[in-house]
Design a protein around this motif. Structure first.
Motif, PDB file in Angstrom:
ATOM      1  N   VAL A 142      82.593  99.010  81.190  1.00 60.34           N
ATOM      2  CA  VAL A 142      83.345 100.191  80.446  1.00 60.34           C
ATOM      3  C   VAL A 142      82.703 100.418  79.351  1.00 60.34           C
ATOM      4  CG1 VAL A 142      85.177 101.063  80.333  1.00 60.34           C
ATOM      5  CG2 VAL A 142      85.504  99.273  82.064  1.00 60.34           C
ATOM      6  N   GLY A 143      82.189 101.872  79.323  1.00 65.92           N
ATOM      7  CA  GLY A 143      81.629 102.852  78.682  1.00 65.92           C
ATOM      8  C   GLY A 143      82.349 103.480  77.312  1.00 65.92           C
ATOM      9  N   ASP A 144      82.385 104.344  76.822  1.00 67.07           N
ATOM     10  CA  ASP A 144      82.802 105.164  75.799  1.00 67.07           C
ATOM     11  C   ASP A 144      83.696 106.300  76.643  1.00 67.07           C
ATOM     12  OD1 ASP A 144      82.252 103.926  73.291  1.00 67.07           O
ATOM     13  OD2 ASP A 144      80.146 105.266  73.521  1.00 67.07           O
ATOM     14  N   GLY A 145      84.980 106.492  76.819  1.00 64.17           N
ATOM     15  CA  GLY A 145      85.594 107.612  77.382  1.00 64.17           C
ATOM     16  C   GLY A 145      85.679 107.033  78.965  1.00 64.17           C
ATOM     17  N   ASP A 146      85.941 105.570  78.614  1.00 63.04           N
ATOM     18  CA  ASP A 146      86.250 104.800  79.953  1.00 63.04           C
ATOM     19  C   ASP A 146      84.823 105.550  81.604  1.00 63.04           C
ATOM     20  OD1 ASP A 146      87.577 103.525  79.359  1.00 63.04           O
ATOM     21  OD2 ASP A 146      89.576 104.089  79.989  1.00 63.04           O
ATOM     22  N   LYS A 147      83.601 105.563  81.041  1.00 57.01           N
ATOM     23  CA  LYS A 147      83.035 105.549  82.418  1.00 57.01           C
ATOM     24  C   LYS A 147      82.106 104.738  82.427  1.00 57.01           C
ATOM     25  CE  LYS A 147      82.995 110.268  80.858  1.00 57.01           C
ATOM     26  NZ  LYS A 147      81.855 111.926  80.543  1.00 57.01           N
ATOM     27  N   ALA A 148      81.212 104.339  83.532  1.00 55.33           N
ATOM     28  CA  ALA A 148      80.772 103.346  84.045  1.00 55.33           C
ATOM     29  C   ALA A 148      79.473 103.299  83.086  1.00 55.33           C
ATOM     30  CB  ALA A 148      80.476 103.353  85.297  1.00 55.33           C
ATOM     31  N   GLU A 149      79.140 102.408  83.001  1.00 59.91           N
ATOM     32  CA  GLU A 149      77.604 102.244  82.477  1.00 59.91           C
ATOM     33  C   GLU A 149      77.175 101.420  82.988  1.00 59.91           C
ATOM     34  OE1 GLU A 149      75.819 101.263  77.516  1.00 59.91           O
ATOM     35  OE2 GLU A 149      77.925 102.475  78.186  1.00 59.91           O
ATOM     36  N   SER A 150      75.572 101.041  82.590  1.00 59.92           N
ATOM     37  CA  SER A 150      74.998  99.596  83.541  1.00 59.92           C
ATOM     38  C   SER A 150      73.746  99.287  82.154  1.00 59.92           C
ATOM     39  CB  SER A 150      74.029 100.110  84.613  1.00 59.92           C
ATOM     40  OG  SER A 150      73.493  98.649  84.959  1.00 59.92           O
ATOM     41  N   ARG A 151      74.161  97.635  81.879  1.00 58.38           N
ATOM     42  CA  ARG A 151      73.130  97.297  81.077  1.00 58.38           C
ATOM     43  C   ARG A 151      72.731  95.941  82.034  1.00 58.38           C
ATOM     44  NH1 ARG A 151      76.454  95.859  76.431  1.00 58.38           N
ATOM     45  NH2 ARG A 151      77.926  98.494  76.118  1.00 58.38           N
ATOM     46  N   VAL A 152      71.325  95.546  81.005  1.00 57.74           N
ATOM     47  CA  VAL A 152      70.334  94.813  81.707  1.00 57.74           C
ATOM     48  C   VAL A 152      70.454  93.838  81.197  1.00 57.74           C
ATOM     49  CG1 VAL A 152      67.870  93.619  81.786  1.00 57.74           C
ATOM     50  CG2 VAL A 152      68.785  96.535  82.196  1.00 57.74           C
ATOM     51  N   VAL A 153      70.569  92.482  81.394  1.00 54.15           N
ATOM     52  CA  VAL A 153      71.327  91.171  80.687  1.00 54.15           C
ATOM     53  C   VAL A 153      70.582  90.164  81.006  1.00 54.15           C
ATOM     54  CG1 VAL A 153      73.270  92.351  80.476  1.00 54.15           C
ATOM     55  CG2 VAL A 153      73.153  90.843  82.053  1.00 54.15           C
ATOM     56  N   LYS A 154      70.549  89.084  80.009  1.00 54.05           N
ATOM     57  CA  LYS A 154      69.992  87.911  79.901  1.00 54.05           C
ATOM     58  C   LYS A 154      70.557  86.284  80.064  1.00 54.05           C
ATOM     59  CE  LYS A 154      66.410  84.908  77.400  1.00 54.05           C
ATOM     60  NZ  LYS A 154      66.120  84.483  76.846  1.00 54.05           N
ATOM     61  N   MET A 155      71.064  86.363  81.263  1.00 54.83           N
ATOM     62  CA  MET A 155      71.881  84.996  81.439  1.00 54.83           C
ATOM     63  C   MET A 155      71.367  83.641  81.443  1.00 54.83           C
ATOM     64  SD  MET A 155      74.400  86.983  81.804  1.00 54.83           S
ATOM     65  CE  MET A 155      75.731  85.531  82.638  1.00 54.83           C
ATOM     66  N   GLY A 156      71.913  82.975  80.646  1.00 54.76           N
ATOM     67  CA  GLY A 156      72.251  81.223  79.811  1.00 54.76           C
ATOM     68  C   GLY A 156      72.307  79.855  81.466  1.00 54.76           C
ATOM     69  N   PRO A 157      72.741  79.498  80.629  1.00 49.48           N
ATOM     70  CA  PRO A 157      73.696  78.246  81.736  1.00 49.48           C
ATOM     71  C   PRO A 157      74.807  78.566  82.609  1.00 49.48           C
ATOM     72  CG  PRO A 157      73.280  77.453  79.722  1.00 49.48           C
ATOM     73  CD  PRO A 157      72.818  79.140  79.872  1.00 49.48           C
ATOM     74  N   ARG A 158      75.012  78.364  83.546  1.00 49.44           N
ATOM     75  CA  ARG A 158      75.940  78.785  84.208  1.00 49.44           C
ATOM     76  C   ARG A 158      76.915  77.385  83.893  1.00 49.44           C
ATOM     77  NH1 ARG A 158      75.096  82.127  89.401  1.00 49.44           N
ATOM     78  NH2 ARG A 158      73.106  81.804  89.698  1.00 49.44           N
ATOM     79  N   ILE A 159      78.795  77.972  83.631  1.00 54.19           N
ATOM     80  CA  ILE A 159      79.827  77.480  83.410  1.00 54.19           C
ATOM     81  C   ILE A 159      80.624  77.696  84.240  1.00 54.19           C
ATOM     82  CG2 ILE A 159      81.350  76.221  81.814  1.00 54.19           C
ATOM     83  CD1 ILE A 159      78.066  76.009  80.898  1.00 54.19           C
ATOM     84  N   GLY A 160      80.787  76.166  85.245  1.00 51.11           N
ATOM     85  CA  GLY A 160      82.439  76.944  86.736  1.00 51.11           C
ATOM     86  C   GLY A 160      82.074  78.107  86.942  1.00 51.11           C
ATOM     87  N   ASN A 161      83.154  78.985  87.135  1.00 51.05           N
ATOM     88  CA  ASN A 161      82.541  80.310  88.116  1.00 51.05           C
ATOM     89  C   ASN A 161      82.521  81.341  87.085  1.00 51.05           C
ATOM     90  OD1 ASN A 161      85.404  80.399  86.161  1.00 51.05           O
ATOM     91  ND2 ASN A 161      86.447  81.064  88.132  1.00 51.05           N
TER      92      ASN A 161
END
Length: 386
Positions: A323-342
């Motif tokens: 949720v970006g500025d003004g409650d508008k949708a925004e897509s981000r490219v991310v780098k993920m690490g280990p999974r912890i449960g869910n």
């Protein structure tokens, strides 16, 4: 009013009507564009907390000891004292090979031994007599030497026949095949009447059941990381308290520990093989079963966590909608690490306090106006249990 004036007036009215219709249509479209409907979504703030890291591997249960049972003598199986698939203990009789020829071999070897011993005893008496005579110069020295040499030959023959007796007796004992270890025998054991060849025919396979090994592999990067954390050796917390999750999702009640690490990396897979020992008193674990091995790693300070369901993978990229500025949708490219449960640790692409969309992502486009309902980590965990 003449006829031409009437026609002009009629045309003017028609043009006015068409223009009004077009203006009205454009106005309605502009009104629709100016007031888009907000998309309802659920979002959660990025969680930041100290997080213990766990490592998960695919493991397979193996017997610590597995013996392919082979006979030391040849012959037909004349008796079975075990049922395929049953538990056996070390020294327990399992199969009996026809022993008649081996009993005869023992009797023959003993007879040859008795004969050679009698010959040796007679030769020794003769040698003693010749020794006394040679001492009195009553016979030639060579005669005594010849008798003593013959006595030594008879002694060697008697020793060889004694060895034959021991071998014949060992062969007779080996007609009874006993279990070399505690474990479970397979169901593919030979039946009565089957002929076995010494050192060749596999009669059955016996696998030890308690304890067992669980074998798994770790890649080179993880191995190096563990060695760095342990200052040159694998951390004790990583290898001494391993958990096991069975294929049906249940957790095995007993913890395991690393017992063996291969001497080097596999050149084909780039991984190193590790074997962990697990006690198996209830015989739950069977060789060949698959399970997930979970090892405890380091504690990540101030790790950023988001729900796994908020993460999308598209064209080789990992994306998260926020949720970006003004409650508008925004897509981000991310780098993920280990999974912890869910949850999933975010390495790069998000900041503390960012609001991540966890429901309704399929209905939005970047820049879309959002109607946001915030949920917390407790709400997420409660919904996961339901």
């Amino acid at each position: 009013m003449n006829r031409n004036s009437g026609r002009r007036l009629w045309r003017f009215g028609l043009v006015f009507l068409l223009a009004a219709t077009i203006v009205a249509g454009c106005g309605s479209r502009q009104a629709g564009q100016q007031a888009p409907q907000a998309v309802e979504v659920k979002a959660m703030a990025v969680v930041q907390q100290d997080t213990p890291i766990t490592y998960e591997y695919v493991g397979q249960v193996q017997a610590k000891n597995e013996v392919k049972l082979q006979a030391k003598v040849s012959g037909n199986i004349v008796a079975k004292m075990v049922t395929g698939g049953g538990m056996v203990s070390q020294g327990q009789p399992l199969f009996q090979i026809d022993r008649r020829q081996y009993e005869a071999a023992v009797l023959s070897a003993k007879a040859q031994l008795a004969q050679s011993q009698a010959t040796l005893a007679n030769s020794r008496r003769d040698t003693e007599r010749y020794r006394q005579l040679a001492a009195q110069n009553a016979i030639a020295e060579q005669t005594y030497d010849t008798a003593e040499s013959a006595s030594q030959q008879y002694e060697a023959a008697a020793a060889a026949n004694d060895a034959n007796v021991q071998k014949a007796q060992a062969d007779l004992q080996d007609t009874l095949i006993v279990s070399p270890i505690d474990g479970r025998i397979d169901v593919n054991d030979l039946s009565l009447g089957s002929f076995v060849t010494a050192g060749s025919t596999v009669i059955a396979t016996i696998s030890s059941i308690d304890p067992v090994f669980v074998q798994f592999s770790i890649n080179e990067n993880e191995y190096l990381k563990m060695m760095q954390l342990g200052n040159g050796s694998l951390p004790g917390t990583w290898g001494s308290n391993l958990k096991l999750v069975l294929s049906n999702g249940t957790e095995y009640p007993l913890a395991g520990a690393v017992e063996q690490i291969d001497r080097g990396m596999d050149q084909n897979t780039g991984t190193i093989t590790v074997k962990a020992g697990f006690d198996n008193p209830q015989k739950t674990l069977l060789p060949g079963m698959f399970a997930r091995v979970i090892a405890q790693g380091e504690v990540r300070q101030n790790a950023m966590l988001i729900p796994q369901r908020a993460v999308q993978e598209l064209l080789g990229k990992t994306l998260v909608n926020v949720v970006g500025d003004g409650d508008k949708a925004e897509s981000r490219v991310v780098k993920m690490g280990p999974r912890i449960g869910n949850l999933w640790i975010v390495e790069e692409g998000l900041n503390p306090g960012d609001r991540v969309i966890i429901e309704g992502t399929t209905k939005i486009q970047p820049g879309a106006q959002l109607k946001v309902t915030m949920v917390g980590l407790n709400d997420l965990q409660s919904s996961a249990k339901q």
